[in-house]
Design a protein around this motif. Sequence first.
Motif, PDB file in Angstrom:
ATOM      1  N   ARG A  18       5.428   6.650  -1.530  1.00  0.00           N
ATOM      2  CA  ARG A  18       5.400   7.690  -2.473  1.00  0.00           C
ATOM      3  C   ARG A  18       6.934   7.507  -2.886  1.00  0.00           C
ATOM      4  NH1 ARG A  18       8.054  12.242  -2.162  1.00  0.00           N
ATOM      5  NH2 ARG A  18       7.687  12.405   0.151  1.00  0.00           N
ATOM      6  N   MET A  19       7.021   7.244  -4.280  1.00  0.00           N
ATOM      7  CA  MET A  19       8.437   6.878  -4.686  1.00  0.00           C
ATOM      8  C   MET A  19       8.240   7.205  -6.206  1.00  0.00           C
ATOM      9  SD  MET A  19      10.445   3.679  -3.297  1.00  0.00           S
ATOM     10  CE  MET A  19       9.390   2.388  -2.393  1.00  0.00           C
ATOM     11  N   ASN A  20       9.474   7.812  -6.702  1.00  0.00           N
ATOM     12  CA  ASN A  20       9.651   8.099  -8.362  1.00  0.00           C
ATOM     13  C   ASN A  20       8.583   8.622  -8.657  1.00  0.00           C
ATOM     14  OD1 ASN A  20      11.003   7.933 -10.536  1.00  0.00           O
ATOM     15  ND2 ASN A  20      10.471   5.769 -10.970  1.00  0.00           N
ATOM     16  N   GLY A  21       7.929   9.608  -8.190  1.00  0.00           N
ATOM     17  CA  GLY A  21       6.637   9.984  -8.595  1.00  0.00           C
ATOM     18  C   GLY A  21       5.198   9.321  -8.615  1.00  0.00           C
ATOM     19  N   HIS A  22       5.372   8.076  -8.034  1.00  0.00           N
ATOM     20  CA  HIS A  22       4.110   7.327  -7.783  1.00  0.00           C
ATOM     21  C   HIS A  22       3.477   7.453  -6.499  1.00  0.00           C
ATOM     22  CE1 HIS A  22       4.871   5.882 -11.926  1.00  0.00           C
ATOM     23  NE2 HIS A  22       5.856   5.617 -11.790  1.00  0.00           N
ATOM     24  N   GLU A  23       2.455   7.257  -6.170  1.00  0.00           N
ATOM     25  CA  GLU A  23       1.938   7.002  -4.851  1.00  0.00           C
ATOM     26  C   GLU A  23       0.947   5.916  -4.847  1.00  0.00           C
ATOM     27  OE1 GLU A  23       0.399  10.320  -2.506  1.00  0.00           O
ATOM     28  OE2 GLU A  23       1.724  11.657  -3.761  1.00  0.00           O
ATOM     29  N   PHE A  24       1.123   5.068  -3.829  1.00  0.00           N
ATOM     30  CA  PHE A  24       0.352   3.720  -3.942  1.00  0.00           C
ATOM     31  C   PHE A  24      -0.072   3.513  -2.246  1.00  0.00           C
ATOM     32  CE2 PHE A  24       3.097   2.904  -7.230  1.00  0.00           C
ATOM     33  CZ  PHE A  24       2.359   2.595  -8.483  1.00  0.00           C
ATOM     34  N   ARG A  25      -1.248   2.984  -2.161  1.00  0.00           N
ATOM     35  CA  ARG A  25      -1.427   2.662  -0.807  1.00  0.00           C
ATOM     36  C   ARG A  25      -1.094   1.195  -0.691  1.00  0.00           C
ATOM     37  NH1 ARG A  25      -7.328   2.375  -1.280  1.00  0.00           N
ATOM     38  NH2 ARG A  25      -6.955   1.050   0.379  1.00  0.00           N
ATOM     39  N   LEU A  26      -0.752   0.742   0.560  1.00  0.00           N
ATOM     40  CA  LEU A  26      -0.202  -0.585   0.502  1.00  0.00           C
ATOM     41  C   LEU A  26      -0.833  -1.686  -0.111  1.00  0.00           C
ATOM     42  CD1 LEU A  26       1.585  -0.233   4.093  1.00  0.00           C
ATOM     43  CD2 LEU A  26       2.704  -0.114   1.860  1.00  0.00           C
ATOM     44  N   PRO A  27      -2.203  -1.852   0.073  1.00  0.00           N
ATOM     45  CA  PRO A  27      -2.932  -3.081  -0.270  1.00  0.00           C
ATOM     46  C   PRO A  27      -2.933  -2.968  -2.050  1.00  0.00           C
ATOM     47  CG  PRO A  27      -4.120  -1.789   1.368  1.00  0.00           C
ATOM     48  CD  PRO A  27      -2.969  -0.814   1.171  1.00  0.00           C
ATOM     49  N   GLU A  28      -2.520  -1.864  -2.676  1.00  0.00           N
ATOM     50  CA  GLU A  28      -2.403  -1.726  -3.913  1.00  0.00           C
ATOM     51  C   GLU A  28      -1.240  -2.507  -4.533  1.00  0.00           C
ATOM     52  OE1 GLU A  28      -3.078   2.206  -5.965  1.00  0.00           O
ATOM     53  OE2 GLU A  28      -3.866   2.597  -4.143  1.00  0.00           O
ATOM     54  N   LEU A  29      -0.169  -2.713  -3.576  1.00  0.00           N
ATOM     55  CA  LEU A  29       0.958  -3.345  -4.054  1.00  0.00           C
ATOM     56  C   LEU A  29       0.744  -4.766  -3.973  1.00  0.00           C
ATOM     57  CD1 LEU A  29       3.703  -1.022  -2.336  1.00  0.00           C
ATOM     58  CD2 LEU A  29       3.263  -1.437  -4.742  1.00  0.00           C
ATOM     59  N   ILE A  30       0.870  -5.519  -4.920  1.00  0.00           N
ATOM     60  CA  ILE A  30       0.447  -6.807  -5.009  1.00  0.00           C
ATOM     61  C   ILE A  30       1.981  -7.614  -4.860  1.00  0.00           C
ATOM     62  CG2 ILE A  30      -0.265  -8.876  -6.522  1.00  0.00           C
ATOM     63  CD1 ILE A  30      -1.594  -6.914  -8.183  1.00  0.00           C
ATOM     64  N   ARG A  31       2.943  -7.266  -5.450  1.00  0.00           N
ATOM     65  CA  ARG A  31       4.498  -7.662  -4.994  1.00  0.00           C
ATOM     66  C   ARG A  31       5.442  -6.825  -5.264  1.00  0.00           C
ATOM     67  NH1 ARG A  31       7.550 -10.781  -9.478  1.00  0.00           N
ATOM     68  NH2 ARG A  31       9.220 -11.782  -8.236  1.00  0.00           N
ATOM     69  N   VAL A  32       6.351  -6.948  -4.499  1.00  0.00           N
ATOM     70  CA  VAL A  32       7.510  -6.110  -4.546  1.00  0.00           C
ATOM     71  C   VAL A  32       8.772  -6.790  -4.422  1.00  0.00           C
ATOM     72  CG1 VAL A  32       8.670  -4.193  -3.121  1.00  0.00           C
ATOM     73  CG2 VAL A  32       6.433  -4.235  -3.218  1.00  0.00           C
ATOM     74  N   TRP A  33       9.681  -6.292  -5.292  1.00  0.00           N
ATOM     75  CA  TRP A  33      10.986  -7.092  -5.460  1.00  0.00           C
ATOM     76  C   TRP A  33      12.070  -6.272  -6.057  1.00  0.00           C
ATOM     77  CZ3 TRP A  33       7.184  -6.950  -9.119  1.00  0.00           C
ATOM     78  CH2 TRP A  33       7.657  -6.363 -10.487  1.00  0.00           C
TER      79      TRP A  33
END
Length: 153
Positions: A18-33
Motif C-alpha cells: 500500500r503506497m501513494n493511495g494504491h494497493e496491490f497484491r505482490l503478484p500484480e507487480l510485474i516490475r518495480v524500479w
Amino acid sequence: MTTYYRDPDVLITSSGVRMNGHEFRLPELIRVWYTKGARSWGVIAWRGALGLAILLPLLAGGFAVLVALAMDASFTTTLTWVLAGALLGLAVVPVADLLLERVDLSYDRGSRNLEIWGRVREGDVLLLRTNDAQRFGRVYRALQRALEPAVRR
C-alpha cells in the motif's frame, strides 16, 4: 504475514503493498524500479552556506593573526591582535556541532526527488515520491525483500 515496512503512508507486507493511495497484491507487480529526479540546487547552496558559516570565523581569525604578525606595532598591540584572532577563530566551536548536524541531516534527506515505480497490467504507477533518501532506501529495500519470494515461486 510478514511486515517488511510500515509508516503512516506505506505498508509493505508479504501479501501486498500500500503506497501513494494504491494497493496491490505482490503478484500484480510485474516490475518495480526507481528513478532519480534533478538535483535541487537550493539544497546544495544551503550546504555550501553552512560550510561557509563554519569557515568564515576561522578564516577571519587566521587573517587577524597574520595581520598582527605582519604589522610593525608594539608587543602589546600585536599580542592583542593575535588573541583577538584566536578568539574569533574559536568562536566557531560552539556552533560548529549544530551546523555540522544540519549538514548531516541535509545529506540524509538528499538533494533530489526519488521515485519508486511499479508496472501492473493497467500500466506504470508511481508508488512513492520522496526527497528523504533514508526513507527511500528503507522502503525500496523492503519492497525488494517482499518481492523476492514471489519471484522464486
